[in-house]
Design a protein around this motif. Sequence first.
Motif, PDB file in Angstrom:
ATOM      1  N   PRO A 139      38.473  56.405  38.572  1.00 36.17           N
ATOM      2  CA  PRO A 139      37.546  55.341  38.148  1.00 36.17           C
ATOM      3  C   PRO A 139      37.269  55.385  36.651  1.00 36.17           C
ATOM      4  O   PRO A 139      37.184  56.458  36.038  1.00 36.17           O
ATOM      5  CB  PRO A 139      36.277  55.641  38.955  1.00 36.17           C
ATOM      6  CG  PRO A 139      36.761  56.353  40.169  1.00 36.17           C
ATOM      7  CD  PRO A 139      37.903  57.200  39.683  1.00 36.17           C
ATOM      8  N   LYS A 172      40.217  50.000  35.707  1.00 36.55           N
ATOM      9  CA  LYS A 172      39.419  50.296  36.894  1.00 36.55           C
ATOM     10  C   LYS A 172      37.943  50.376  36.518  1.00 36.55           C
ATOM     11  O   LYS A 172      37.599  50.859  35.436  1.00 36.55           O
ATOM     12  CB  LYS A 172      39.854  51.620  37.517  1.00 36.55           C
ATOM     13  CG  LYS A 172      41.345  51.744  37.758  1.00 36.55           C
ATOM     14  CD  LYS A 172      41.708  53.163  38.154  1.00 36.55           C
ATOM     15  CE  LYS A 172      43.167  53.450  37.889  1.00 36.55           C
ATOM     16  NZ  LYS A 172      43.496  53.600  36.464  1.00 36.55           N
ATOM     17  N   GLY A 173      37.091  49.956  37.424  1.00 34.10           N
ATOM     18  CA  GLY A 173      35.663  50.031  37.182  1.00 34.10           C
ATOM     19  C   GLY A 173      35.116  51.431  37.424  1.00 34.10           C
ATOM     20  O   GLY A 173      35.718  52.246  38.114  1.00 34.10           O
ATOM     21  N   ALA A 227      31.452  52.624  38.704  1.00 37.17           N
ATOM     22  CA  ALA A 227      30.198  52.072  39.224  1.00 37.17           C
ATOM     23  C   ALA A 227      29.014  52.396  38.306  1.00 37.17           C
ATOM     24  O   ALA A 227      28.906  53.510  37.790  1.00 37.17           O
ATOM     25  CB  ALA A 227      29.940  52.613  40.627  1.00 37.17           C
ATOM     26  N   PRO A 228      28.182  51.375  38.046  1.00 45.73           N
ATOM     27  CA  PRO A 228      28.141  50.071  38.719  1.00 45.73           C
ATOM     28  C   PRO A 228      29.082  49.020  38.131  1.00 45.73           C
ATOM     29  O   PRO A 228      29.135  47.902  38.630  1.00 45.73           O
ATOM     30  CB  PRO A 228      26.682  49.643  38.520  1.00 45.73           C
ATOM     31  CG  PRO A 228      26.319  50.236  37.198  1.00 45.73           C
ATOM     32  CD  PRO A 228      27.027  51.562  37.142  1.00 45.73           C
ATOM     33  N   VAL A 277      32.509  46.976  37.339  1.00 51.63           N
ATOM     34  CA  VAL A 277      33.691  46.677  38.142  1.00 51.63           C
ATOM     35  C   VAL A 277      34.916  46.612  37.239  1.00 51.63           C
ATOM     36  O   VAL A 277      34.816  46.552  36.008  1.00 51.63           O
ATOM     37  CB  VAL A 277      33.531  45.348  38.909  1.00 51.63           C
ATOM     38  CG1 VAL A 277      32.374  45.436  39.875  1.00 51.63           C
ATOM     39  CG2 VAL A 277      33.362  44.175  37.947  1.00 51.63           C
ATOM     40  N   THR A 283      37.134  41.549  37.788  1.00 50.02           N
ATOM     41  CA  THR A 283      37.760  41.449  39.094  1.00 50.02           C
ATOM     42  C   THR A 283      36.938  40.551  40.013  1.00 50.02           C
ATOM     43  O   THR A 283      35.771  40.263  39.742  1.00 50.02           O
ATOM     44  CB  THR A 283      37.948  42.834  39.739  1.00 50.02           C
ATOM     45  OG1 THR A 283      38.775  42.699  40.905  1.00 50.02           O
ATOM     46  CG2 THR A 283      36.618  43.453  40.141  1.00 50.02           C
ATOM     47  N   SER A 342      37.023  46.409  42.745  1.00 52.20           N
ATOM     48  CA  SER A 342      36.329  47.367  41.887  1.00 52.20           C
ATOM     49  C   SER A 342      37.264  48.179  41.005  1.00 52.20           C
ATOM     50  O   SER A 342      36.978  48.417  39.840  1.00 52.20           O
ATOM     51  CB  SER A 342      35.482  48.328  42.745  1.00 52.20           C
ATOM     52  OG  SER A 342      36.297  49.046  43.655  1.00 52.20           O
ATOM     53  N   LEU A 343      38.402  48.606  41.545  1.00 52.77           N
ATOM     54  CA  LEU A 343      39.287  49.537  40.834  1.00 52.77           C
ATOM     55  C   LEU A 343      40.627  48.857  40.548  1.00 52.77           C
ATOM     56  O   LEU A 343      41.658  49.205  41.115  1.00 52.77           O
ATOM     57  CB  LEU A 343      39.488  50.813  41.657  1.00 52.77           C
ATOM     58  CG  LEU A 343      38.213  51.589  42.000  1.00 52.77           C
ATOM     59  CD1 LEU A 343      38.505  52.716  42.987  1.00 52.77           C
ATOM     60  CD2 LEU A 343      37.580  52.163  40.728  1.00 52.77           C
ATOM     61  N   THR A 344      40.605  47.886  39.652  1.00 57.16           N
ATOM     62  CA  THR A 344      41.788  47.079  39.349  1.00 57.16           C
ATOM     63  C   THR A 344      42.918  47.969  38.849  1.00 57.16           C
ATOM     64  O   THR A 344      42.776  48.679  37.866  1.00 57.16           O
ATOM     65  CB  THR A 344      41.449  46.018  38.302  1.00 57.16           C
ATOM     66  OG1 THR A 344      40.274  45.318  38.718  1.00 57.16           O
ATOM     67  CG2 THR A 344      42.580  45.036  38.132  1.00 57.16           C
ATOM     68  N   ASP A 368      44.048  47.645  44.471  1.00 61.03           N
ATOM     69  CA  ASP A 368      42.669  48.066  44.211  1.00 61.03           C
ATOM     70  C   ASP A 368      42.311  49.151  45.229  1.00 61.03           C
ATOM     71  O   ASP A 368      42.045  48.833  46.392  1.00 61.03           O
ATOM     72  CB  ASP A 368      41.715  46.880  44.333  1.00 61.03           C
ATOM     73  CG  ASP A 368      40.287  47.213  43.904  1.00 61.03           C
ATOM     74  OD1 ASP A 368      39.831  48.345  44.183  1.00 61.03           O
ATOM     75  OD2 ASP A 368      39.632  46.346  43.302  1.00 61.03           O
ATOM     76  N   GLY A 372      39.811  50.654  45.792  1.00 61.33           N
ATOM     77  CA  GLY A 372      38.470  50.535  46.335  1.00 61.33           C
ATOM     78  C   GLY A 372      38.398  49.647  47.556  1.00 61.33           C
ATOM     79  O   GLY A 372      37.446  49.735  48.345  1.00 61.33           O
TER      80      GLY A 372
END
Length: 413
Positions: free
Chosen positions: A198, A218-219, A221-222, A224, A248, A253-255, A271, A273
Amino acid sequence: MKLLLSTAVTVLAASMVSAGPLSALLRLIQLAETRLDTHGAVYFITNEPDENVIMAASINGDGSLNLEKAVAAGGRGLHGIATPNGPDGLFSQSSIQASAKGQVLATVNSGSNTVSLFSINAKVPTDITPLGDPVSSEGEFPMSLAFNSDGSRLCVLNGGAVASVNCFTVDKKLGLLPIPNTLRSIGLNQTTPPAGPPGTASQLTFTPDGSKLVASFKGLAPAVGFLALWDVDASSGALSPAFTKLPTVPGGSLTFSLTPVPGKNAFLSTDPGVGFTVFDLDDASRSSAVAIAGQGATCWSSFSAKTGTFFLTDVATATVTEVKVDDNLKASIVKQYPLGANAGTIDNDVATINGKDFLFVNAANATTIEVLSLEGPGRAKKTSSLSINSLARRAGVPINPNNLQGLTHFIRQ
């Protein structure tokens, strides 16, 4: 009749090249016979911290592989910070890339912050030769590469503390030459090596028409994941000063990967996620996230023109997921193909041999390249497996399952 050259494990050539702080001995090691009747080659990297090595395997008519050569990339590898530590040390796709039109191969050296370029012998594609010296990526932790459509330009994505993109002209005599006004910083707030997956960069590519350079992130959190898009000047190759940010789609969330949807201004993006997303660059309302039930970390993708479907690999479950995207960009899962527990499947690529498509999968944890024949939509079947470890170790080439990375191919011309 098989046409072969050289049967011994031998050091064929040695010469000093400038490789940054490593100043490594550039060597080519013959691992097995060179087949003169090959249909092409696949390439991947060892990404070892002492020395990054390109492994080259020839492709037979039935898609099976012969591991033939190990060529020093001219730099060092590096593994990102992850808990637990495992395969996919670069957190990326396209760490090594071949251009069919350009007849060239490029790889990142993430531990040296350099990029290396090689010419490909179009008749014997496992025969690769350095073009110029490795060049600085002008950032830290280079991890993904993208050639333009004719192989005349190459761009790199840096994902470390100095995160950026940078582009080069491909010169067949001098190697990689910097293109002015292409070094563009990215505020990624990472370390070198980066901590992830992430919050890390993922892949770099061009849109099919070459008008934009696209990077995926990738994101954490919080936040994205998102795409970054730079406009590309058609004549000079210069990039727009700033990128356009495309977050995204809801549910993503996790491009990760970026595989173009043929005939559309759109990408399929894995992704881990959720499963995968489809990005429509023209109409965001048509973008969507699609869940893959039971997935662990679906991160890499490729497309088969023969089946009209995408193939996604999951490093956690060692499963290949086949996906269909229709003309309205509605996506659905066609079938799944388990490749064995703990195989650690990462990068994949599709090649057409004698009018038939084959899927090659880097099963890093198993230290194999798995080969699937794509008989039609929903009809992929595993046909062979190339063992990497024993032959490489015999030749003194270190292989660590956590460091193996990348997969690309070149078809004989």
